[in-house]
Scaffold this motif. Structure first.
Motif, PDB file in Angstrom:
ATOM      1  N   ASN A  36       0.819  -1.206   0.000  1.00 26.82           N
ATOM      2  CA  ASN A  36       0.000   0.000   0.000  1.00 26.82           C
ATOM      3  C   ASN A  36       0.856   1.261   0.000  1.00 26.82           C
ATOM      4  OD1 ASN A  36      -2.607   1.026  -0.007  1.00 26.82           O
ATOM      5  ND2 ASN A  36      -2.509   1.506   2.163  1.00 26.82           N
ATOM      6  N   GLU A  37       1.856   1.247   0.827  1.00 27.86           N
ATOM      7  CA  GLU A  37       2.774   2.372   0.943  1.00 27.86           C
ATOM      8  C   GLU A  37       3.510   2.584  -0.383  1.00 27.86           C
ATOM      9  OE1 GLU A  37       5.437   1.563   4.096  1.00 27.86           O
ATOM     10  OE2 GLU A  37       6.217   3.618   4.244  1.00 27.86           O
ATOM     11  N   SER A  40       1.170   4.201  -3.014  1.00 20.29           N
ATOM     12  CA  SER A  40       0.904   5.640  -2.898  1.00 20.29           C
ATOM     13  C   SER A  40       2.159   6.459  -3.166  1.00 20.29           C
ATOM     14  CB  SER A  40       0.312   5.962  -1.523  1.00 20.29           C
ATOM     15  OG  SER A  40       1.226   5.629  -0.510  1.00 20.29           O
ATOM     16  N   GLU A  41       3.318   5.943  -2.758  1.00 18.53           N
ATOM     17  CA  GLU A  41       4.536   6.740  -2.946  1.00 18.53           C
ATOM     18  C   GLU A  41       4.995   6.791  -4.400  1.00 18.53           C
ATOM     19  OE1 GLU A  41       7.620   7.313  -0.394  1.00 18.53           O
ATOM     20  OE2 GLU A  41       6.716   6.421   1.390  1.00 18.53           O
ATOM     21  N   ARG A  46      -3.376   1.048  -6.660  1.00 19.23           N
ATOM     22  CA  ARG A  46      -3.135   0.068  -5.607  1.00 19.23           C
ATOM     23  C   ARG A  46      -3.325  -1.352  -6.113  1.00 19.23           C
ATOM     24  NH1 ARG A  46      -6.226   2.486  -1.432  1.00 19.23           N
ATOM     25  NH2 ARG A  46      -7.369   0.550  -1.233  1.00 19.23           N
TER      26      ARG A  46
END
Lengths: 281, 281
Positions: A36-37, A40-41, A46
């Motif tokens: 998930n991280e 987004s980064e 997703r």
DNA sequence: CCTAAAATTCTAATATACCGGACATGTATC
DNA sequence: GATACATGTCCGGTATATTAGAATTTTAGG
């Protein structure tokens, strides 16, 4: 040309590209992360990232790490990377030499190469002193910031050098701009001297020594370097340079780089030369 | 079974899968190859392979090598693999220890791990003797063929061991079958002895020494090994074992494997030096 | 030179991989 | 218990990646 209205320019990114983006992202971050991280980064969907992460896990290109759903570069990448390094005599010889250099001098020894339009440390053996000086292997650094940069480009013409180095890279870490002409002059001198040494543009308290490893065709494939605390480097300057020069010439000897072999038409090696530069992050 | 008429079961393979298949194929072959050759040998559509090879080249996962349209594993894989190895304290410590072991004994020293249901050499430092004994890093080998195999499985129950090892792997290289019960007995003894040594099932003239590196939970994460010419290994048996055991216990010490630290999943500080200064030559 | 085979590029169809978005499940905060 | 947010799963539509096969170029003999 921003079309204000209309065209829903649907752009999908190929799985392969996204997958390598994930790997590279983790490499730079240097720590395990959650899917998930990551999504987004790097600004990716997703659902795509989750799917790709699972595929990469299945292939062993990622491994679960930290036991909390976090993933990091996998063991299979390590095996592939090892196979790469084993293939090249240059790397095997350098490995031995870096070891010797770091033992002889107790300083950090590196083998550095041109990677696209940047400099990077390809191999490193850390010194034995309590406060070791080290760098990240594979991290891209502007060429003018480094001693090796002078040597790695010394076979190019002035205009080739200027075309290769992005203009902004002439701004040194401390904010001062190095004149391109000055850089070129230093490169020419380094070529004729057979080495280059200065106190680091990056870290003020360190002295850098670099010597070239040449291919038969005169291209500087790589450099051997020592990175020492300033004081220490100045005191041992001659000894350090001698160690480096001996090591480099032994490598050239071993690989047959020493004697010129002009007769054979060299099949245009891509590595080491100016690679056709493609645009990617 | 074979449907004479019909269902044209069109099956496409995902690009990612094929890409990694190509990389793995080159790793095993250990030499640069042409796209065409790769395509026919892995039985994949030529047009697909050409497209993928080009994508991989753009990403630096493959490089042209040999100057004749042949490609091999690329430099970026090396950087990714290095990042993997840097992440783990275990590998960094083992690197130092292998160096010391090979210097102390002049023999080839290895760090070996379990990879799926097989044994593999993860790290190696070649010995200094004229005829060096060496192996391919990442090559998968049946567990019963190796000294480390006894240790790497010693934390499992009998049935777990039998489930893990493919039955055919009990057939040793010389064609003789090792009884599973015998293998398990050896594993139990190795666990209580804290080492295992035998003359190699693979290469008749060599003696192998293996000692375990345990995690706090008692799982054998890896082994340290020495591989010596038979005669030499027997003469120095005690000395070699002592070197290995010392090295392994120092690693356990360093990584906190020595004391039991149940429950906590600490975000480890990097062991070793102070990583304060970041400088490149 | 010619001919054959190997290596590579091109092209168009269609199977499917990628993505948006809904849904489910924690897990902190108030 | 209500709100907010982070994390992970699932599903259907469509943009496109994969593929077969044709076309083209390169290499190898003779």
């Amino acid at each position: 040309m921003a079309d204000t209205a209309g065209e829903p320019v649907m752009r999908r990114t190929r799985g392969l590209d996204r997958a390598f983006e994930i790997l590279e992202f983790l490499r730079v971050k240097r720590r395990p992360m959650r899917p998930n991280e990551i999504a987004s980064e790097i600004g990716a969907p997703r659902s795509s990232v989750y799917e790709l992460v699972n595929l990469l896990l299945n292939h062993g290109m990622l491994d679960y790490e930290g036991g909390d759903g976090r993933v990091y570069l996998g063991r299979r990448l390590y095996f592939l990377g090892t196979a790469y390094a084993e293939q090249f005599d240059l790397m095997r010889e350098c490995d031995r030499m870096l070891l010797r250099l770091s033992e002889e001098t107790r300083e950090t020894a590196q083998m550095c190469v041109l990677e696209g339009r940047k400099y990077t440390v390809a191999m490193m053996r850390e010194g034995l002193r309590p406060f070791r000086i080290s760098a990240s292997i594979g991290e891209l650094v502007p060429l003018p910031w480094t001693a090796s940069g002078r040597l790695l480009l010394s076979h190019l013409s002035d205009t080739q050098i200027l075309d290769l180095i992005p203009p902004e890279d002439f701004v040194l870490p401390r904010g001062i701009r190095l004149e391109p002409g000055e850089f070129i002059a230093q490169a020419r001198k380094a070529r004729s001297d057979g080495f280059f040494t200065f106190n680091s543009e990056i870290e003020n308290f360190t002295q850098c020594f670099a010597v070239p490893i040449y291919q038969p065709d005169g291209i500087c494939t790589a450099t051997l370097c020592l990175v020492a605390p300033r004081e220490d480097g100045l005191n041992n300057r001659d000894r350090y340079l001698k160690s480096l020069l001996t090591a480099a010439s032994e490598i050239s000897e071993k690989l047959g780089y020493g004697r010129e072999t002009p007769g054979q038409d060299l099949p245009r090696e891509r590595t080491g030369g100016v690679r056709a530069i493609d645009t990617r992050g």
